[in-house]
Design a protein around this motif. Structure first.
Motif, short mmCIF file in Angstrom:
data_model
loop_
_atom_site.label_atom_id
_atom_site.label_comp_id
_atom_site.label_asym_id
_atom_site.label_seq_id
_atom_site.Cartn_x
_atom_site.Cartn_y
_atom_site.Cartn_z
N PRO A 1 -10.39 9.10 2.22
CA PRO A 1 -10.87 8.46 3.45
C PRO A 1 -9.76 8.43 4.51
O PRO A 1 -8.58 8.26 4.19
CB PRO A 1 -11.21 7.04 3.00
N ALA A 2 -10.16 8.58 5.76
CA ALA A 2 -9.21 8.61 6.87
C ALA A 2 -8.36 7.35 6.91
O ALA A 2 -7.20 7.40 7.32
CB ALA A 2 -9.96 8.78 8.19
N ALA A 3 -8.89 6.23 6.46
CA ALA A 3 -8.14 4.97 6.49
C ALA A 3 -6.91 5.01 5.59
O ALA A 3 -5.99 4.23 5.77
CB ALA A 3 -9.05 3.83 6.06
N ARG A 4 -6.86 5.94 4.63
CA ARG A 4 -5.70 6.05 3.73
C ARG A 4 -4.63 6.99 4.26
O ARG A 4 -3.61 7.21 3.59
CB ARG A 4 -6.14 6.52 2.35
N LEU A 5 -4.84 7.58 5.42
CA LEU A 5 -3.90 8.56 5.98
C LEU A 5 -3.28 8.02 7.25
O LEU A 5 -3.95 7.40 8.07
CB LEU A 5 -4.63 9.88 6.27
N GLU A 6 -1.98 8.27 7.40
CA GLU A 6 -1.24 7.80 8.57
C GLU A 6 -0.31 8.91 9.06
O GLU A 6 0.34 9.56 8.24
CB GLU A 6 -0.42 6.56 8.16
N HIS B 1 2.06 16.75 8.64
CA HIS B 1 2.60 15.78 7.70
C HIS B 1 1.95 14.43 7.93
O HIS B 1 1.65 14.06 9.06
CB HIS B 1 4.12 15.67 7.87
N CYS B 2 1.73 13.71 6.84
CA CYS B 2 1.13 12.38 6.93
C CYS B 2 1.60 11.54 5.75
O CYS B 2 2.19 12.05 4.80
CB CYS B 2 -0.39 12.47 6.93
N TRP B 3 1.35 10.24 5.83
CA TRP B 3 1.56 9.34 4.71
C TRP B 3 0.22 9.13 4.03
O TRP B 3 -0.79 8.91 4.70
CB TRP B 3 2.12 8.00 5.18
N VAL B 4 0.20 9.22 2.72
CA VAL B 4 -1.02 8.97 1.93
C VAL B 4 -0.84 7.61 1.29
O VAL B 4 0.09 7.40 0.50
CB VAL B 4 -1.20 10.07 0.85
N HIS B 5 -1.73 6.68 1.64
CA HIS B 5 -1.64 5.31 1.12
C HIS B 5 -2.60 5.10 -0.05
O HIS B 5 -3.79 5.37 0.08
CB HIS B 5 -1.96 4.30 2.21
N ASP B 6 -2.05 4.66 -1.16
CA ASP B 6 -2.81 4.27 -2.35
C ASP B 6 -3.85 5.30 -2.81
O ASP B 6 -5.04 5.00 -2.92
CB ASP B 6 -3.49 2.92 -2.11
N PRO B 7 -3.40 6.52 -3.14
CA PRO B 7 -4.35 7.47 -3.72
C PRO B 7 -4.82 6.94 -5.08
O PRO B 7 -4.14 6.11 -5.69
CB PRO B 7 -3.54 8.76 -3.86
N PRO B 8 -5.97 7.40 -5.56
CA PRO B 8 -6.52 6.86 -6.81
C PRO B 8 -5.59 6.99 -8.01
O PRO B 8 -5.57 6.13 -8.88
CB PRO B 8 -7.78 7.71 -7.04
N GLY C 1 2.57 13.43 2.41
CA GLY C 1 1.54 14.43 2.16
C GLY C 1 1.42 15.41 3.30
O GLY C 1 2.13 15.32 4.31
N LEU C 2 0.50 16.35 3.14
CA LEU C 2 0.21 17.35 4.15
C LEU C 2 -1.29 17.37 4.37
O LEU C 2 -2.06 17.64 3.45
CB LEU C 2 0.70 18.73 3.71
N VAL D 1 -5.98 16.49 1.82
CA VAL D 1 -4.53 16.38 1.79
C VAL D 1 -3.96 16.90 0.48
O VAL D 1 -4.65 16.95 -0.53
CB VAL D 1 -4.06 14.92 2.00
N THR D 2 -2.70 17.28 0.54
CA THR D 2 -1.95 17.60 -0.67
C THR D 2 -0.74 16.67 -0.69
O THR D 2 -0.19 16.33 0.36
CB THR D 2 -1.47 19.06 -0.69
N TYR D 3 -0.37 16.25 -1.89
CA TYR D 3 0.79 15.38 -2.05
C TYR D 3 1.29 15.53 -3.48
O TYR D 3 0.55 15.93 -4.37
CB TYR D 3 0.47 13.91 -1.73
N ALA D 4 2.57 15.26 -3.67
CA ALA D 4 3.20 15.38 -4.98
C ALA D 4 3.41 14.00 -5.58
O ALA D 4 3.83 13.08 -4.89
CB ALA D 4 4.53 16.12 -4.88
#
Length: 111
Positions: free
Chosen positions: A104-109, A55-62, A70-71, A86-89
């Motif tokens: 990019p890795a910078a968008r994942l936490e 599990h991760c946080w997806v920051h500012d996807p396009p 996300g996952l 990643v996958t996210y809804a």
């Protein structure tokens, strides 16, 4: 309702039937090892066993600014930079949509 999800009629659940089938899921190839940079540096690590996500946080996807749960599925390195698959809804005008993308890795936490 025939085939419904009510368990009160003596039938076994799909999960119980699948567990008793003896079939073990097989992956065609294992996930790559984690990037050499540690997860504490701002990127979620890759789990050690094949078939697991993280599990991760997806920051500012396009498609939708903001932060989305996300996952993380796998890593790759392109042009010297790490990207996570990643996958996210996302909520849309016609309901939820599942998105799969390399970001990019910078968008994942880590979560």
């Amino acid at each position: 309702m025939a085939g419904g999800m009510n368990r009160g009629r003596g039938g076994r659940s799909l999960g119980e039937r699948a567990a008793d089938s003896g079939v073990v899921p097989q992956l065609s190839s294992p996930l790559p090892g984690p990037p050499s940079r540690p997860a504490a540096a701002g990127r979620p690590g890759v789990p050690g066993e094949p078939g697991e996500g993280r599990h991760c946080w997806v920051h500012d996807p396009p498609e939708a600014p903001g932060t989305w749960p996300g996952l993380l599925v796998e890593w790759r390195q392109r042009d010297g930079a790490w990207q996570g698959r990643v996958t996210y809804a996302l909520s849309g005008p016609h309901g939820s949509a599942l998105v799969e993308a390399w970001l990019p890795a910078a968008r994942l936490e880590p979560r």
